[in-house]
Design a protein around this motif. Structure first.
Motif, PDB file in Angstrom:
ATOM      1  N   ALA A 140      19.763 -19.158  -7.654  1.00  0.00           N
ATOM      2  CA  ALA A 140      18.587 -19.509  -8.446  1.00  0.00           C
ATOM      3  C   ALA A 140      18.059 -18.304  -9.212  1.00  0.00           C
ATOM      4  CB  ALA A 140      17.502 -20.078  -7.530  1.00  0.00           C
ATOM      5  N   LEU A 141      18.078 -17.134  -8.582  1.00  0.00           N
ATOM      6  CA  LEU A 141      17.589 -15.935  -9.248  1.00  0.00           C
ATOM      7  C   LEU A 141      18.498 -15.546 -10.404  1.00  0.00           C
ATOM      8  CD1 LEU A 141      15.608 -13.597  -9.420  1.00  0.00           C
ATOM      9  CD2 LEU A 141      16.909 -12.420  -7.620  1.00  0.00           C
ATOM     10  N   LEU A 142      19.825 -15.606 -10.189  1.00  0.00           N
ATOM     11  CA  LEU A 142      20.746 -15.284 -11.268  1.00  0.00           C
ATOM     12  C   LEU A 142      20.570 -16.247 -12.436  1.00  0.00           C
ATOM     13  CD1 LEU A 142      23.093 -13.764 -12.546  1.00  0.00           C
ATOM     14  CD2 LEU A 142      24.655 -15.270 -11.277  1.00  0.00           C
ATOM     15  N   GLU A 143      20.419 -17.524 -12.153  1.00  0.00           N
ATOM     16  CA  GLU A 143      20.243 -18.493 -13.234  1.00  0.00           C
ATOM     17  C   GLU A 143      18.974 -18.204 -14.013  1.00  0.00           C
ATOM     18  OE1 GLU A 143      20.735 -23.197 -14.209  1.00  0.00           O
ATOM     19  OE2 GLU A 143      20.326 -22.629 -12.134  1.00  0.00           O
ATOM     20  N   ALA A 144      17.895 -17.886 -13.326  1.00  0.00           N
ATOM     21  CA  ALA A 144      16.640 -17.594 -14.017  1.00  0.00           C
ATOM     22  C   ALA A 144      16.768 -16.341 -14.881  1.00  0.00           C
ATOM     23  CB  ALA A 144      15.508 -17.430 -13.002  1.00  0.00           C
ATOM     24  N   LEU A 145      17.393 -15.300 -14.346  1.00  0.00           N
ATOM     25  CA  LEU A 145      17.572 -14.064 -15.106  1.00  0.00           C
ATOM     26  C   LEU A 145      18.458 -14.284 -16.327  1.00  0.00           C
ATOM     27  CD1 LEU A 145      18.085 -11.567 -12.143  1.00  0.00           C
ATOM     28  CD2 LEU A 145      16.199 -11.489 -13.790  1.00  0.00           C
ATOM     29  N   THR A 146      19.497 -15.102 -16.165  1.00  0.00           N
ATOM     30  CA  THR A 146      20.446 -15.311 -17.252  1.00  0.00           C
ATOM     31  C   THR A 146      19.859 -16.193 -18.348  1.00  0.00           C
ATOM     32  OG1 THR A 146      22.245 -15.118 -15.644  1.00  0.00           O
ATOM     33  CG2 THR A 146      22.807 -16.030 -17.790  1.00  0.00           C
ATOM     34  N   ARG A 147      19.074 -17.189 -17.985  1.00  0.00           N
ATOM     35  CA  ARG A 147      18.504 -18.097 -18.978  1.00  0.00           C
ATOM     36  C   ARG A 147      17.277 -17.516 -19.684  1.00  0.00           C
ATOM     37  NH1 ARG A 147      20.455 -23.020 -19.554  1.00  0.00           N
ATOM     38  NH2 ARG A 147      21.867 -23.881 -17.969  1.00  0.00           N
ATOM     39  N   SER A 148      16.702 -16.475 -19.146  1.00  0.00           N
ATOM     40  CA  SER A 148      15.536 -15.866 -19.776  1.00  0.00           C
ATOM     41  C   SER A 148      15.858 -15.455 -21.216  1.00  0.00           C
ATOM     42  CB  SER A 148      15.092 -14.643 -18.982  1.00  0.00           C
ATOM     43  OG  SER A 148      14.080 -13.937 -19.661  1.00  0.00           O
ATOM     44  N   GLU A 149      14.889 -15.619 -22.098  1.00  0.00           N
ATOM     45  CA  GLU A 149      15.103 -15.257 -23.498  1.00  0.00           C
ATOM     46  C   GLU A 149      15.263 -13.754 -23.684  1.00  0.00           C
ATOM     47  OE1 GLU A 149      15.649 -17.083 -26.306  1.00  0.00           O
ATOM     48  OE2 GLU A 149      15.923 -18.632 -24.787  1.00  0.00           O
ATOM     49  N   THR A 150      14.759 -12.983 -22.745  1.00  0.00           N
ATOM     50  CA  THR A 150      14.861 -11.528 -22.809  1.00  0.00           C
ATOM     51  C   THR A 150      15.655 -11.027 -21.616  1.00  0.00           C
ATOM     52  OG1 THR A 150      12.727 -11.357 -23.925  1.00  0.00           O
ATOM     53  CG2 THR A 150      13.580  -9.358 -22.907  1.00  0.00           C
ATOM     54  N   LEU A 151      16.579 -10.134 -21.865  1.00  0.00           N
ATOM     55  CA  LEU A 151      17.330  -9.526 -20.772  1.00  0.00           C
ATOM     56  C   LEU A 151      16.387  -8.644 -19.958  1.00  0.00           C
ATOM     57  CD1 LEU A 151      20.055  -8.822 -19.368  1.00  0.00           C
ATOM     58  CD2 LEU A 151      20.264  -6.931 -20.990  1.00  0.00           C
ATOM     59  N   ALA A 152      16.227  -8.963 -18.690  1.00  0.00           N
ATOM     60  CA  ALA A 152      15.363  -8.161 -17.819  1.00  0.00           C
ATOM     61  C   ALA A 152      15.896  -6.733 -17.738  1.00  0.00           C
ATOM     62  CB  ALA A 152      15.301  -8.776 -16.428  1.00  0.00           C
ATOM     63  N   ASP A 153      14.988  -5.758 -17.740  1.00  0.00           N
ATOM     64  CA  ASP A 153      15.417  -4.356 -17.718  1.00  0.00           C
ATOM     65  C   ASP A 153      16.262  -4.047 -16.493  1.00  0.00           C
ATOM     66  OD1 ASP A 153      14.222  -3.749 -20.104  1.00  0.00           O
ATOM     67  OD2 ASP A 153      12.380  -2.989 -19.212  1.00  0.00           O
ATOM     68  N   PHE A 154      15.846  -4.561 -15.331  1.00  0.00           N
ATOM     69  CA  PHE A 154      16.574  -4.343 -14.089  1.00  0.00           C
ATOM     70  C   PHE A 154      16.411  -5.572 -13.219  1.00  0.00           C
ATOM     71  CE2 PHE A 154      15.358  -0.134 -15.573  1.00  0.00           C
ATOM     72  CZ  PHE A 154      16.544   0.580 -15.465  1.00  0.00           C
ATOM     73  N   LEU A 155      17.485  -6.004 -12.586  1.00  0.00           N
ATOM     74  CA  LEU A 155      17.370  -7.169 -11.705  1.00  0.00           C
ATOM     75  C   LEU A 155      16.506  -6.865 -10.493  1.00  0.00           C
ATOM     76  CD1 LEU A 155      19.384  -6.908  -8.965  1.00  0.00           C
ATOM     77  CD2 LEU A 155      21.131  -7.236 -10.672  1.00  0.00           C
ATOM     78  N   THR A 156      16.453  -5.583 -10.109  1.00  0.00           N
ATOM     79  CA  THR A 156      15.676  -5.219  -8.928  1.00  0.00           C
ATOM     80  C   THR A 156      14.173  -5.321  -9.161  1.00  0.00           C
ATOM     81  OG1 THR A 156      15.988  -2.918  -9.635  1.00  0.00           O
ATOM     82  CG2 THR A 156      17.405  -3.733  -7.877  1.00  0.00           C
ATOM     83  N   LEU A 157      13.734  -5.342 -10.418  1.00  0.00           N
ATOM     84  CA  LEU A 157      12.294  -5.410 -10.676  1.00  0.00           C
ATOM     85  C   LEU A 157      11.703  -6.711 -10.159  1.00  0.00           C
ATOM     86  CD1 LEU A 157      12.060  -3.854 -14.251  1.00  0.00           C
ATOM     87  CD2 LEU A 157      11.253  -2.856 -12.111  1.00  0.00           C
ATOM     88  N   SER A 158      12.383  -7.823 -10.445  1.00  0.00           N
ATOM     89  CA  SER A 158      11.883  -9.105  -9.940  1.00  0.00           C
ATOM     90  C   SER A 158      12.333  -9.351  -8.500  1.00  0.00           C
ATOM     91  CB  SER A 158      12.354 -10.244 -10.835  1.00  0.00           C
ATOM     92  OG  SER A 158      13.777 -10.267 -10.926  1.00  0.00           O
ATOM     93  N   ALA A 159      13.543  -8.934  -8.180  1.00  0.00           N
ATOM     94  CA  ALA A 159      14.057  -9.173  -6.830  1.00  0.00           C
ATOM     95  C   ALA A 159      13.267  -8.402  -5.774  1.00  0.00           C
ATOM     96  CB  ALA A 159      15.536  -8.810  -6.761  1.00  0.00           C
ATOM     97  N   CYS A 160      12.709  -7.242  -6.142  1.00  0.00           N
ATOM     98  CA  CYS A 160      11.940  -6.444  -5.175  1.00  0.00           C
ATOM     99  C   CYS A 160      10.780  -7.232  -4.587  1.00  0.00           C
ATOM    100  CB  CYS A 160      11.399  -5.181  -5.853  1.00  0.00           C
ATOM    101  SG  CYS A 160      12.521  -3.774  -5.791  1.00  0.00           S
ATOM    102  N   GLN A 161      10.226  -8.134  -5.376  1.00  0.00           N
ATOM    103  CA  GLN A 161       9.069  -8.883  -4.886  1.00  0.00           C
ATOM    104  C   GLN A 161       9.450  -9.826  -3.751  1.00  0.00           C
ATOM    105  OE1 GLN A 161       6.223  -7.737  -6.019  1.00  0.00           O
ATOM    106  NE2 GLN A 161       7.559  -6.401  -7.243  1.00  0.00           N
ATOM    107  N   ARG A 162      10.745 -10.086  -3.567  1.00  0.00           N
ATOM    108  CA  ARG A 162      11.203 -10.987  -2.520  1.00  0.00           C
ATOM    109  C   ARG A 162      11.547 -10.254  -1.230  1.00  0.00           C
ATOM    110  NH1 ARG A 162      13.664 -15.848  -5.173  1.00  0.00           N
ATOM    111  NH2 ARG A 162      13.152 -15.713  -7.389  1.00  0.00           N
ATOM    112  N   LEU A 163      11.482  -8.922  -1.259  1.00  0.00           N
ATOM    113  CA  LEU A 163      11.832  -8.134  -0.078  1.00  0.00           C
ATOM    114  C   LEU A 163      10.616  -7.914   0.802  1.00  0.00           C
ATOM    115  CD1 LEU A 163      14.140  -5.332  -1.525  1.00  0.00           C
ATOM    116  CD2 LEU A 163      14.830  -7.444  -0.382  1.00  0.00           C
ATOM    117  N   ASP A 164      10.870  -7.768   2.094  1.00  0.00           N
ATOM    118  CA  ASP A 164       9.790  -7.444   3.029  1.00  0.00           C
ATOM    119  C   ASP A 164       9.360  -5.992   2.870  1.00  0.00           C
ATOM    120  OD1 ASP A 164       9.964  -9.990   4.096  1.00  0.00           O
ATOM    121  OD2 ASP A 164      11.447  -9.376   5.603  1.00  0.00           O
TER     122      ASP A 164
END
Length: 560
Positions: A536-560
């Motif tokens: 789900a995260l990959l699909e959201a990142l790929t479909r976004s109109e803008t290439l996210a600078d780093f995948l870890t920026l959004s993924a970090c929010q899911r970490l403990d």
């Protein structure tokens, strides 16, 4: 003398308020850390660093966004006119400490206790303990890593596995030299709030390590030594210079005691190598060809440039002209200034149970290291202990001296076009689906707390996953664009259709995502339970109109 050269003539901090230090207003968003790691003195230290340097960090991040907007509008990176005097000047960096003169083989890896012990015992010249691309920054991982490094410096680190196997450090004289890579300027440490705002992850990692270990390392003439990642400009290097100078003063260290090596792993930084060395000239020991992040940065920089879409990752080797130019320019620049020119990572790992495939993998590593040492690199990286003898044998044969600063590479002449010209190539169905698989498998493991994952006999970390993720975005978002005119905008770029003529489109992407769970079924996967979340995260990142600078920026929010 140019205005920039005057500004860089000697590192100066921006003025800060004088008077008694403000109290540390630190809050932790996770479990309260142990007081021996982050007690009141460390908290005061961190709060002071945040207040001094956070405004400048935010300025540099905003400058990145402004420059990327210009690239998106069609501008190309280039060498700076305002720093010509630095590039043409006859200056050199500070002399190398004895411990960093011979760095022919460096091993890298995460900061968990077992890895730290095995890497320091590995027989490599140096070990880069990595808080960045190979560590998922959970609060547990960060604290465990800082404790492991503190115990390693003290010589007391030991580890017992679940099976009862005990790991212990060899005598210090037999250990690799320790270097530590903090995270980049772009990342926040979300677990630590200063005055209500998250502090820089880079300063958190570097400062906590220095606070606990700098005195002991300095006494043994072992640093502290750092690897600085993801820099994009000399101003970002200057920010590190000022922050590290302040850390030295606060901890009672001599100026320049903290030595650094800078990874040139962004395309903008390739045009400012002299300037980065100059900003850090009191403490810099070398530059490193961070090839995987560099390829990712090339994609990200030219995300809107259809004529510079890269072919699939397997075809983007260091033999490609734009990467060869980058490597040779780094060697020339470093040796002119008296710094090490470190080679890149060999991501292969041993292939168990298949002697032929394993021999072929080792042959590829050997050829890559031969290319590096022949070009003039002073050392190289490996990701697995089994590759150390392979790399060392090549460098021992071809580099009998401690380094190759005498190889000036005066034959190298690199202009802008050499660094920005993308190679021709193709995309296979296997290459497209492989990118999807690497992204999902790595993200699943990363979300589960594992930042370094073997996939198909390659050691994947955030840098290699970023290539796969960014390529998917770029291929799919350029899939409907009109092909270039060979007589006008340049040749039509491969990468908008597969080599069999099939379209690269969202149907292909959806099919790859839908088929992936069945392809992975039955395989032992780190983080297997988080595969649906990763998809789900990959699909959201790929479909976004803008290439996210780093995948870890959004993924970090899911970490403990």
């Amino acid at each position: 003398m140019s205005a920039v050269l005057k500004e860089q003539a000697r590192p100066e901090e921006q003025p800060v308020p004088t008077g008694p230090a403000a109290p540390a207003a630190i809050a932790f968003t996770a479990a309260a850390p142990p007081s021996d790691l982050l007690g009141a003195p460390v908290q005061q230290f961190l709060a002071d660093l945040h207040r001094r340097y956070e405004p400048r960090r935010q300025e540099r991040l905003a400058a990145r966004q402004r420059r990327q907007a210009r690239f998106d509008a069609g501008e190309l990176p280039d060498f700076r006119d305002d720093t010509r005097a630095i590039r043409e000047g006859q200056w050199r960096v500070a002399g190398l400490p004895d411990a960093l003169r011979d760095r022919r083989v460096e091993i890298t890896g995460p900061v968990d206790p077992k890895m730290v012990i095995n890497a320091l015992n590995s027989g490599a010249s140096c070990f880069m303990a990595d808080f960045e691309d190979s560590t998922a920054p959970t609060w547990h991982n960060l604290l465990t890593g800082q404790r492991a490094l503190r115990e390693a410096v003290a010589g007391t680190l030991a580890f017992t596995s679940e099976t009862g196997k005990r790991y212990a450090l060899r005598p210090s004289a037999e250990q690799a030299v320790l270097l530590v890579r903090p995270r980049g300027w772009h990342l926040d440490e979300k677990h630590v709030l200063v005055d209500g705002a998250p502090m820089s992850a880079a300063l958190f990692d570097a400062a906590v390590f220095a606070f606990h270990n700098a005195a002991a390392l300095a006494e043994r003439d072992r640093g502290p030594y750092l690897y600085l990642p993801k820099l994009e400009s000399m101003e970002e290097a200057q920010l590190w210079q000022d922050a590290l100078s302040h850390i030295e003063a606060a901890l009672g260290l001599a100026h320049g005691q903290i030595r650094v090596t800078v990874l040139i792993e962004t395309l903008p930084a390739a045009f400012e190598m002299d300037e980065i060395l100059y900003a850090l000239r009191d403490r810099v020991a070398g530059l490193n060809c961070g090839r995987w992040d560099y390829i990712f940065s090339f994609i990200k920089t030219f995300r809107r440039h259809r004529e510079r879409v890269l072919p699939e990752r397997g075809q983007v080797t260091m033999a490609q002209p734009f990467l060869k130019a980058y490597s040779e320019l780094l060697i020339q620049t470093c040796h002119r200034r008296g710094a090490h020119a470190m080679g890149g990572m060999a991501a292969q790992i041993p292939i168990a149970g298949d002697e032929t495939a394993n021999a072929q993998a080792l042959a590829r590593v050997r050829a890559d290291k031969l290319r590096e040492v022949t070009a003039g690199h002073d050392g190289t990286w490996v990701a697995h202990p089994a590759l150390i003898p392979v790399a060392r044998a090549v460098f021992d044969e071809r580099m009998p001296t401690q380094h190759q600063h005498h190889v000036g590479r005066e034959d190298v002449l690199v202009v802008r076009e050499d660094l920005v010209q993308a190679p021709l190539g193709t995309i296979t169905r296997a290459g497209f689906e492989g990118n999807v698989e690497v992204c999902v498998r790595y993200l699943a493991a990363w979300l589960d707390g594992n930042g370094c994952v073997p996939i198909h006999w390659l050691m994947e970390d955030a840098a290699t996953a970023e290539i796969a993720r960014a390529q998917l975005w770029q291929w799919l978002h350029h899939a409907d664009a009109e092909e270039g005119d060979p007589a006008g905008d340049g040749p039509a770029r491969a990468g908008l259709s597969l080599d069999d003529g099939s379209a690269v489109d969202w149907v292909l992407f959806e099919a790859a995502l839908l088929n992936l769970p069945s392809r992975l079924a039955g395989q032992p996967l780190p983080g297997a339970g988080r595969v649906p979340e990763a998809i789900a995260l990959l699909e959201a990142l790929t479909r976004s109109e803008t290439l996210a600078d780093f995948l870890t920026l959004s993924a970090c929010q899911r970490l403990d």
